[in-house]
Design a protein around this motif. Structure first.
Motif, mmCIF file in Angstrom:
data_model
loop_
_atom_site.group_PDB
_atom_site.id
_atom_site.type_symbol
_atom_site.label_atom_id
_atom_site.label_comp_id
_atom_site.label_asym_id
_atom_site.label_seq_id
_atom_site.Cartn_x
_atom_site.Cartn_y
_atom_site.Cartn_z
ATOM 1 N N ARG A 110 0.710 -0.889 -0.103
ATOM 2 C CA ARG A 110 0.258 -0.349 0.049
ATOM 3 C C ARG A 110 0.716 1.212 0.070
ATOM 4 N NH1 ARG A 110 -5.608 0.098 1.079
ATOM 5 N NH2 ARG A 110 -5.414 -1.640 2.292
ATOM 6 N N ARG A 111 1.617 1.496 0.508
ATOM 7 C CA ARG A 111 2.349 2.244 1.380
ATOM 8 C C ARG A 111 3.664 2.399 -0.545
ATOM 9 N NH1 ARG A 111 7.920 2.755 4.910
ATOM 10 N NH2 ARG A 111 8.868 4.469 3.316
ATOM 11 N N ARG A 117 2.118 6.699 -6.853
ATOM 12 C CA ARG A 117 0.974 7.991 -7.368
ATOM 13 C C ARG A 117 1.964 9.491 -7.376
ATOM 14 N NH1 ARG A 117 -2.918 5.258 -3.940
ATOM 15 N NH2 ARG A 117 -2.476 6.071 -2.122
ATOM 16 N N LYS A 118 3.172 9.590 -6.040
ATOM 17 C CA LYS A 118 3.094 10.922 -6.053
ATOM 18 C C LYS A 118 4.303 11.748 -7.301
ATOM 19 C CE LYS A 118 2.927 11.263 -0.501
ATOM 20 N NZ LYS A 118 3.233 11.273 0.264
ATOM 21 N N PHE A 121 2.443 11.482 -11.080
ATOM 22 C CA PHE A 121 1.962 12.406 -10.703
ATOM 23 C C PHE A 121 2.988 13.374 -10.230
ATOM 24 C CE2 PHE A 121 -1.590 9.636 -9.500
ATOM 25 C CZ PHE A 121 -2.052 9.472 -10.943
ATOM 26 N N SER A 122 3.921 13.685 -10.781
ATOM 27 C CA SER A 122 5.126 14.639 -9.920
ATOM 28 C C SER A 122 5.896 14.538 -11.048
ATOM 29 C CB SER A 122 5.710 14.937 -9.011
ATOM 30 O OG SER A 122 5.878 13.857 -8.374
ATOM 31 N N VAL B 124 2.155 18.387 -7.523
ATOM 32 C CA VAL B 124 1.745 17.355 -6.742
ATOM 33 C C VAL B 124 -0.526 17.965 -6.920
ATOM 34 C CG1 VAL B 124 2.608 15.360 -6.407
ATOM 35 C CG2 VAL B 124 1.743 16.667 -5.123
ATOM 36 N N PRO B 129 -4.687 12.382 -6.181
ATOM 37 C CA PRO B 129 -4.203 10.188 -5.082
ATOM 38 C C PRO B 129 -3.096 11.005 -4.845
ATOM 39 C CG PRO B 129 -5.212 10.676 -7.470
ATOM 40 C CD PRO B 129 -4.906 11.919 -7.666
ATOM 41 N N ALA B 130 -2.539 12.131 -4.640
ATOM 42 C CA ALA B 130 -1.262 11.453 -4.141
ATOM 43 C C ALA B 130 -0.947 12.860 -2.881
ATOM 44 C CB ALA B 130 -0.255 12.329 -5.016
ATOM 45 N N SER B 172 21.950 6.107 2.135
ATOM 46 C CA SER B 172 20.614 7.185 2.527
ATOM 47 C C SER B 172 20.636 7.554 0.766
ATOM 48 C CB SER B 172 21.405 7.934 3.557
ATOM 49 O OG SER B 172 21.055 7.681 4.411
ATOM 50 N N TYR B 208 17.005 11.909 1.386
ATOM 51 C CA TYR B 208 16.447 10.473 2.143
ATOM 52 C C TYR B 208 16.996 9.907 2.578
ATOM 53 C CZ TYR B 208 13.267 11.295 -1.912
ATOM 54 O OH TYR B 208 12.860 12.686 -2.874
ATOM 55 N N ASP B 211 14.970 6.207 4.199
ATOM 56 C CA ASP B 211 13.369 5.934 3.361
ATOM 57 C C ASP B 211 12.265 6.429 4.785
ATOM 58 O OD1 ASP B 211 13.709 6.088 1.054
ATOM 59 O OD2 ASP B 211 13.819 3.672 1.108
ATOM 60 N N ARG B 242 8.596 9.033 8.821
ATOM 61 C CA ARG B 242 7.639 7.689 9.138
ATOM 62 C C ARG B 242 8.109 6.920 10.462
ATOM 63 N NH1 ARG B 242 4.519 6.598 4.036
ATOM 64 N NH2 ARG B 242 4.603 7.645 2.972
ATOM 65 N N GLU B 247 3.065 9.228 10.326
ATOM 66 C CA GLU B 247 3.601 10.076 9.337
ATOM 67 C C GLU B 247 3.810 11.049 9.624
ATOM 68 O OE1 GLU B 247 2.905 9.529 4.958
ATOM 69 O OE2 GLU B 247 4.267 11.254 4.674
ATOM 70 N N ASP B 286 -3.972 -0.796 8.263
ATOM 71 C CA ASP B 286 -3.457 -1.721 7.278
ATOM 72 C C ASP B 286 -5.024 -1.682 6.447
ATOM 73 O OD1 ASP B 286 -1.464 -1.631 8.235
ATOM 74 O OD2 ASP B 286 -1.500 -3.667 9.195
ATOM 75 N N THR B 287 -6.714 -0.845 6.656
ATOM 76 C CA THR B 287 -7.207 -1.127 5.779
ATOM 77 C C THR B 287 -7.216 0.231 4.740
ATOM 78 O OG1 THR B 287 -8.393 0.399 7.222
ATOM 79 C CG2 THR B 287 -8.504 -2.003 7.985
ATOM 80 N N GLY B 288 -6.456 0.736 4.598
ATOM 81 C CA GLY B 288 -6.381 1.684 3.815
ATOM 82 C C GLY B 288 -7.334 2.879 4.391
ATOM 83 N N THR B 319 -8.691 4.714 1.010
ATOM 84 C CA THR B 319 -9.076 4.209 -0.421
ATOM 85 C C THR B 319 -9.826 2.545 -0.599
ATOM 86 O OG1 THR B 319 -6.612 2.885 0.565
ATOM 87 C CG2 THR B 319 -6.447 4.479 -0.375
ATOM 88 N N MET B 324 -10.896 6.970 -3.502
ATOM 89 C CA MET B 324 -10.163 7.160 -2.701
ATOM 90 C C MET B 324 -11.185 8.084 -2.871
ATOM 91 S SD MET B 324 -6.960 9.756 -1.710
ATOM 92 C CE MET B 324 -5.522 7.827 -2.155
#
Lengths: 223, 359
Positions: A110-111, A117-118, A121-122, B124, B129-130, B172, B208, B211, B242, B247, B286-288, B319, B324
């Motif tokens: 999912r992540r 998606r980000k 679309f960017s 974006v 969706p982003a 990184s 990063y 991550d 994260r 987040e 986890d269910t979105g 989602t 979404m």
């Protein structure tokens, strides 16, 4: 790699002492638990959905380490050993792909989807192509230079394709306990050890019929 | 000799139409998104929608063409608010259209019309969706949506040249953008010609860390010489952390707008300094299902007290399949000297909802 656990009959163990039946049953129970845990661990290793990364034999890079694969999957690297690499895979929900994403990319499906998606679309590129079947993935790899596919490990590979990375080999189950030596063998009626069935050979998960991965893993470089 | 020419012409006629530049479907990807929205202001007055309106917010198509191993063309076209040009309704826009040539992962060259790579949301800003909320963060992207008197820190788009790259550093990595474009102005079409010799420069660098943590810094500099602005500078900071399913996103922007001195009265200040900030905390089940809370603030003029505006957005994002669903409550409040003071209690409430499809 094959592990084999041997057990010896408990039929004549501990019956010559007072309360020997209880001791025997207790030891049998302990052994039952120990062997059961071992078998469960082995079964877990077997059930883990390992993956294989395959490519054509003429890829410039002969092998891909996890960091390189992760960077390819995240779109942060597109070229390895001077060659543009495209990735094809099954849907994110496929057990092998889910395992790959968690182990190599360190993301839940999912992540990972949200990440792309980000990025998509960017204007930062497109995610790895998702196909419906292994056959389709292998077909694309075979006809498209510089393409690799992530597929379930047990998939037989056609000529011209070979593994370029594997799932890390799961840790083997702990060595079986040393055989228990019966202190006083006394012939009695046989007692069937309860746990002889689940100790079938435990097979390490990466037994896909693929060629071994060469040890040299070139770092991604620009072309 | 003549026979040679004929052969060459025949060869060209037969083979050139099928040259290597013809694309097969494996080299083309088509993606996009749509958003259908609903807004309803709950209070009698405010900047929201008192008529509980539906909004065919947009349909947006994203094209990527991998022309060769090194050359990519990308375009994004959007139709907003039910665009109907005959009636002058809605908006049609080419969000970006550029060609990218990859020398290496560390060095990609892009030319064309592109989003200005500043901060978290600009690239974006229409891609519902982003991000989690119904609208992109006003505080750093469209601060005048929150409080009057605020200016955009940077333009949406630029036409010019961008250098972009990614590279690993141990466990990184970092990426960067460095862009030079025509400056923003309305005297001419800045996507065709500049109205002065100065160019706009934008840069962004992001780190990063395994991550889990992303740190970014952006800047934009321009000499618009338009709308009373001689030059403008913006600096942005972003932090994204994260931790398991949590987040945290923090973003801040500082802008300085120097006015054209010949157009100023004697007592007018020669510049305006502005700040905007955003903090967003979310938890992804986890269910979105992802509940979120977002705080935004805009200070349109640092040198003027009590002119700040704030918003508190609490919402949930769900989602489902490729869809979404977003539902949120917006609480907007301002200080006494802000434009929001015109409303009762200097505040208003609004409900926003959206059904978003990404593909």
């Amino acid at each position: 790699m094959t592990y084999c656990t041997q057990s010896r009959p408990l039929s004549n163990f501990g019956t010559g002492v007072p309360g020997g039946g209880r001791v025997r049953r207790a030891l049998a129970a302990i052994l039952f638990v120990v062997v059961g845990l071992m078998a469960a661990q082995g079964a877990e290793a077997q059930e883990a959905p390992p993956y294989t990364v395959v490519g054509t034999t003429d890829l410039a890079a002969k092998g891909f380490d996890d960091q390189t694969l992760a960077r390819l999957m995240l779109g942060r690297a597109r070229r390895v050993a001077g060659q543009r690499i495209a990735v094809v895979m099954l849907s994110y929900e496929t057990p092998a792909i889910e395992a790959f994403l968690k182990q190599v990319v360190e993301m839940e499906p999912r992540r990972y989807e949200a990440y792309w998606r980000k990025r998509l679309f960017s204007s930062r590129g497109t995610p790895p192509r998702v196909v419906n079947t292994v056959k389709e993935a292998l077909s694309i790899v075979a006809r498209t230079p510089g393409t690799i596919a992530i597929i379930p490990a047990a998939t037989p590979l056609p000529d011209g394709l070979h593994a370029v990375a594997h799932a890390a080999v799961a840790a083997p189950p702990p060595a079986p306990p040393a055989p228990v030596t019966a202190p006083t063998p006394i012939p009695t009626a046989p007692v069937v050890a309860p746990m002889t069935a689940p100790v079938a050979p435990v097979v390490a998960p990466t037994t896909a019929p693929v060629a071994p991965v060469p040890p040299t893993v070139p770092a991604p470089t620009g072309g | 000799m003549r026979r040679g020419y004929v052969k060459a012409l025949l060869f060209a006629a037969i083979y050139l139409p099928n040259s290597a530049l013809a694309l097969d479907w494996d080299s083309i990807s088509l993606n996009g998104y749509t958003s259908f929205e609903f807004e309803s202001q709950l209070t009698d007055d405010g900047n929201g929608d008192p008529n509980h309106s539906f909004d065919a917010d947009l349909i947006d198509l994203v094209f990527n063409f991998q022309i060769t191993d090194r050359t990519r063309a990308a375009a994004d076209m959007t139709w907003e608010h039910g665009a109907a040009s005959e009636d002058g309704r809605g908006n049609v826009a080419l969000e970006y259209a550029f060609v990218e040539y990859t020398v290496s992962d560390l060095f990609r060259l892009q030319v064309g019309k592109m989003f200005i790579p500043f901060g978290v949301f600009n690239e974006v800003h229409t891609a519902k969706p982003a991000f989690l909320a119904v609208k992109e963060a006003a505080a750093t992207n469209k601060p005048s949506r929150l409080v009057d008197g605020a200016r955009r820190f940077f333009p949406r788009w630029g036409v010019g040249i961008n250098i972009r790259g990614d590279a690993p550093v141990g466990d990184s990595s970092f990426d960067y953008d460095l862009m030079i474009t025509n400056g923003e102005q309305e005297e001419t079409n800045p996507y065709e010609e500049d109205n002065n010799g100065a160019k706009s420069v934008t840069g962004r660098m992001r780190f990063y860390l395994a991550d889990v943590v992303r740190l970014g810094v952006s800047f934009n500099y321009d000499k618009p010489q338009f709308d009373g602005i001689e030059r403008q500078t913006a600096i942005g900071l972003e932090v994204n952390i994260r931790a398991k399913n949590f987040e945290l996103l923090l973003e801040g922007a500082y802008g300085e707008f120097g006015f054209i001195k010949s157009e100023l009265a004697e007592d007018d200040p020669d510049k305006q300094r502005q700040m905007g900030g955003l903090a967003q905390l979310s938890y992804g089940f986890d269910t979105g299902t992802t509940p979120y809370v977002q705080l935004q603030t805009v200070d349109p003029n640092i040198d003027v007290d009590e002119d700040e505006g704030y918003s508190v957005i609490t919402g949930v994002n769900q989602t489902f399949d490729a869809l979404m669903f977003k539902l949120e409550h917006n609480y907007v409040v301002g200080n006494d000297k802000s434009s929001l003071a015109a409303f009762s209690g200097s505040r208003f409430h609004e409900i926003k909802a959206a059904v978003v499809l990404g593909f």
